[in-house]
Design a protein around this motif. Structure first.
Motif, PDB file in Angstrom:
ATOM      1  N   HIS A 213       1.339  -1.101   0.085  1.00 54.65           N
ATOM      2  CA  HIS A 213       0.425  -0.171   0.189  1.00 54.65           C
ATOM      3  C   HIS A 213       0.810   1.015   0.207  1.00 54.65           C
ATOM      4  O   HIS A 213       2.361   1.680   0.693  1.00 54.65           O
ATOM      5  N   ARG A 214       0.515   2.112  -0.671  1.00 57.00           N
ATOM      6  CA  ARG A 214       0.893   3.369  -0.545  1.00 57.00           C
ATOM      7  C   ARG A 214       1.614   4.526   0.316  1.00 57.00           C
ATOM      8  O   ARG A 214       2.687   5.075   0.343  1.00 57.00           O
ATOM      9  N   HIS A 215       0.775   4.309   1.110  1.00 54.27           N
ATOM     10  CA  HIS A 215       0.688   5.276   1.937  1.00 54.27           C
ATOM     11  C   HIS A 215       1.714   4.479   3.440  1.00 54.27           C
ATOM     12  O   HIS A 215       2.186   4.924   4.596  1.00 54.27           O
ATOM     13  N   LEU A 216       2.486   3.171   3.205  1.00 59.63           N
ATOM     14  CA  LEU A 216       3.409   3.038   4.073  1.00 59.63           C
ATOM     15  C   LEU A 216       4.892   3.358   3.564  1.00 59.63           C
ATOM     16  O   LEU A 216       5.327   3.974   4.066  1.00 59.63           O
ATOM     17  N   GLY A 217       4.451   4.280   2.436  1.00 61.88           N
ATOM     18  CA  GLY A 217       6.235   5.734   2.271  1.00 61.88           C
ATOM     19  C   GLY A 217       5.830   6.701   3.464  1.00 61.88           C
ATOM     20  O   GLY A 217       6.639   7.019   3.998  1.00 61.88           O
ATOM     21  N   GLU A 218       4.664   7.069   3.499  1.00 67.36           N
ATOM     22  CA  GLU A 218       4.114   7.782   4.459  1.00 67.36           C
ATOM     23  C   GLU A 218       4.805   7.615   5.587  1.00 67.36           C
ATOM     24  O   GLU A 218       4.765   7.814   6.717  1.00 67.36           O
ATOM     25  N   PHE A 219       3.872   6.112   6.152  1.00 69.91           N
ATOM     26  CA  PHE A 219       4.498   5.610   7.872  1.00 69.91           C
ATOM     27  C   PHE A 219       5.932   5.630   7.863  1.00 69.91           C
ATOM     28  O   PHE A 219       6.514   6.018   9.077  1.00 69.91           O
ATOM     29  N   ASP A 220       6.987   4.975   7.448  1.00 70.47           N
ATOM     30  CA  ASP A 220       7.949   4.653   7.279  1.00 70.47           C
ATOM     31  C   ASP A 220       8.733   5.716   7.422  1.00 70.47           C
ATOM     32  O   ASP A 220       9.667   6.172   7.400  1.00 70.47           O
ATOM     33  N   GLN A 221       8.666   7.573   6.563  1.00 63.21           N
ATOM     34  CA  GLN A 221       9.097   8.281   6.544  1.00 63.21           C
ATOM     35  C   GLN A 221       8.724   9.171   7.818  1.00 63.21           C
ATOM     36  O   GLN A 221       9.383   9.088   8.607  1.00 63.21           O
ATOM     37  N   GLU A 222       7.264   9.311   8.163  1.00 60.64           N
ATOM     38  CA  GLU A 222       7.246   9.870   9.412  1.00 60.64           C
ATOM     39  C   GLU A 222       7.599   9.135  10.819  1.00 60.64           C
ATOM     40  O   GLU A 222       8.309   9.720  11.685  1.00 60.64           O
ATOM     41  N   PHE A 223       7.577   7.776  10.737  1.00 63.21           N
ATOM     42  CA  PHE A 223       7.161   7.349  12.161  1.00 63.21           C
ATOM     43  C   PHE A 223       9.194   6.860  12.522  1.00 63.21           C
ATOM     44  O   PHE A 223       9.752   7.176  13.562  1.00 63.21           O
ATOM     45  N   SER A 224      10.208   6.940  11.179  1.00 69.85           N
ATOM     46  CA  SER A 224      11.386   6.310  11.117  1.00 69.85           C
ATOM     47  C   SER A 224      11.695   7.983  12.116  1.00 69.85           C
ATOM     48  O   SER A 224      12.919   7.871  12.592  1.00 69.85           O
ATOM     49  N   LYS A 225      11.201   8.930  11.369  1.00 74.68           N
ATOM     50  CA  LYS A 225      11.753  10.322  11.786  1.00 74.68           C
ATOM     51  C   LYS A 225      12.220  10.259  13.371  1.00 74.68           C
ATOM     52  O   LYS A 225      12.670  11.103  13.298  1.00 74.68           O
ATOM     53  N   ILE A 226      10.664  10.149  13.604  1.00 67.91           N
ATOM     54  CA  ILE A 226      10.215  10.653  14.810  1.00 67.91           C
ATOM     55  C   ILE A 226      10.998   9.341  15.961  1.00 67.91           C
ATOM     56  O   ILE A 226      11.680   9.794  16.828  1.00 67.91           O
ATOM     57  N   ALA A 227      11.451   7.764  15.767  1.00 63.21           N
ATOM     58  CA  ALA A 227      11.632   6.793  16.206  1.00 63.21           C
ATOM     59  C   ALA A 227      13.808   7.472  16.406  1.00 63.21           C
ATOM     60  O   ALA A 227      14.564   6.945  16.582  1.00 63.21           O
ATOM     61  N   GLY A 228      13.664   8.159  15.093  1.00 61.92           N
ATOM     62  CA  GLY A 228      15.692   8.436  14.747  1.00 61.92           C
ATOM     63  C   GLY A 228      16.278   6.633  14.051  1.00 61.92           C
ATOM     64  O   GLY A 228      17.802   6.815  14.230  1.00 61.92           O
ATOM     65  N   ARG A 229      15.400   6.289  13.721  1.00 58.68           N
ATOM     66  CA  ARG A 229      15.884   4.952  13.342  1.00 58.68           C
ATOM     67  C   ARG A 229      14.190   4.710  12.860  1.00 58.68           C
ATOM     68  O   ARG A 229      13.519   4.859  12.426  1.00 58.68           O
ATOM     69  N   LYS A 230      14.973   3.058  11.403  1.00 60.52           N
ATOM     70  CA  LYS A 230      13.524   2.531  10.313  1.00 60.52           C
ATOM     71  C   LYS A 230      12.908   1.756  11.428  1.00 60.52           C
ATOM     72  O   LYS A 230      12.856   0.770  12.864  1.00 60.52           O
ATOM     73  N   VAL A 231      11.532   2.359  10.898  1.00 58.71           N
ATOM     74  CA  VAL A 231      10.141   1.457  11.993  1.00 58.71           C
ATOM     75  C   VAL A 231       9.583   1.162  10.744  1.00 58.71           C
ATOM     76  O   VAL A 231       9.330   1.556   9.730  1.00 58.71           O
ATOM     77  N   GLU A 232       9.022  -0.576  10.521  1.00 54.49           N
ATOM     78  CA  GLU A 232       8.085  -0.749   9.928  1.00 54.49           C
ATOM     79  C   GLU A 232       7.074  -1.486   9.942  1.00 54.49           C
ATOM     80  O   GLU A 232       6.705  -2.614  10.642  1.00 54.49           O
ATOM     81  N   ILE A 233       5.799  -0.951   9.858  1.00 54.68           N
ATOM     82  CA  ILE A 233       4.711  -1.162  10.746  1.00 54.68           C
ATOM     83  C   ILE A 233       4.149  -2.431  10.101  1.00 54.68           C
ATOM     84  O   ILE A 233       4.476  -2.453   8.730  1.00 54.68           O
ATOM     85  N   MET A 234       3.235  -3.062  10.266  1.00 52.90           N
ATOM     86  CA  MET A 234       2.254  -3.600   9.369  1.00 52.90           C
ATOM     87  C   MET A 234       0.760  -3.674   9.442  1.00 52.90           C
ATOM     88  O   MET A 234       0.425  -3.297  10.935  1.00 52.90           O
TER      89      MET A 234
END
Length: 342
Positions: free
Chosen positions: A209-230
């Motif tokens: 799903h294309r919105h995963l690009g937004e999740f990856d971008q925003e959550f990883s920025k907040i966490a300071g590391r890679k975050v990939e949700i299911m």
């Protein structure tokens, strides 16, 4: 002061929702409406529910005099806003409801949307339009990129929890139920009433799903590391609304307290009492987002549910909220309509 605005792509669902909202907005005036395939028609012929409004005739984009426009809402299909925005006068502010400027890295845009970015020189000035988290940047922006509706729903539930290090970042599962209007207004065989009216079906599964690009971008920025949700999106037979059920590991009471504190002063985000679950019918037709937190029978697990109207808070309402900030208006102006129920 009255601000003149244009809506490009006014014949789609989000375009019609923009018209409905702006019709009662005390400081905005619709000066132009475009819909290339329906140019020359009246909005009343395209959307009979807007018949009572005195609106401009639909035109093609090239017929609009942008020197008379202060702000443009781009409610266009993906890929069409980039070159258009590039050619607009610099005096015109832009709120793009599509995906053309959401992803900061043009390479990510190509990865998720399969297109080369047509205006990469504009991307650095685009502000991500999740209002409650980018408010200060939006106030001074010329170009705001509206979020995806799914992306907004989940981020409202999870951003404060990631910021507060309250959940396990490697074990986040989000199951979404989406209304059919999220698929747009264009004719599609699999969206016909007999095929969707009694069916629930997942789509873009397995991390596509294309919105995963937004999740990856925003959550990883907040966490300071890679975050990939299911993430699992499902179409359900309702017209509008998103119900995001997010399964996380963390203390439920601490999670609820953090969300309640973060959104205590937000006019459009409502955190329900602990243990209560929101429904899509409680936010339909409004710019509100409701969030509930429920503890699991097993300690250390929680369910965070976020609901909003995909056409309003997830798109057109968010766009007007951002436009208010960009024009120096009260953020809530024109947006305090109560949800429609039942």
């Amino acid at each position: 002061m009255i601000h003149s605005v244009a809506i490009l792509g006014a014949s789609g669902y989000t375009g019609a929702e923009l018209v409905r909202i702006i019709a009662t907005h005390p400081s905005l005036r619709i000066a132009a409406l475009s819909a290339d395939r329906k140019a020359g028609m009246q909005m009343a012929d395209v959307f009979p529910h807007l018949r009572h409004l005195d609106l401009p005739t639909l035109t093609t984009i090239d017929q609009i005099d942008f020197d008379e426009i202060e702000l443009v809402f781009c409610a266009l299909p993906h890929g069409l806003s980039q070159a258009l925005v590039r050619d607009l006068p610099r005096s015109v502010k832009v709120v793009d409801l599509g995906a053309d400027f959401r992803l900061r890295d043009p390479a990510d845009y190509k990865k998720w949307y399969g297109l080369d970015h047509a205006a990469p020189e504009l991307q650095p000035e685009a502000v991500y339009g999740l209002t409650e988290f980018y408010r200060d940047e939006i106030r001074g922006a010329r170009l705001v990129a509206g979020t995806g509706c799914n992306a907004a729903t989940v981020q409202f539930a999870l951003r404060p929890l990631i910021e507060g290090a309250l959940i396990d970042l490697d074990d986040i599962i989000c199951d979404l139920k989406n209304g059919i209007s999220g698929a747009g207004r264009s004719l599609k065989e699999n969206m016909l009433f007999p095929e969707r009216s009694t069916d629930v079906i997942g789509y873009s599964l397995g991390g596509k799903h294309r919105h995963l690009g937004e999740f990856d971008q925003e959550f990883s920025k907040i966490a300071g590391r890679k975050v990939e949700i299911m993430f699992t999106p499902n179409l359900v037979p309702i017209n509008r609304g998103i119900h995001a059920a997010c399964y996380v590991k963390g203390d439920p009471q601490a999670i609820h307290a953090a969300l309640a504190a973060r959104y205590a002063d937000e006019p459009f985000i409502v955190v329900l009492p602990f243990g209560q679950a929101p429904g899509t019918g409680h936010v339909a037709g409004s710019n509100f987002c409701h969030i509930g937190v429920i503890g699991d029978r097993k300690p250390g697990r929680a369910l965070v549910i976020s609901t909003l109207d995909n056409l309003n808070k997830g798109s057109s309402g968010q766009a007007v909220q951002n436009a208010n900030l960009m024009l120096g208006l009260p953020e809530t102006e024109g947006l305090m309509l109560a949800p429609v129920f039942p």
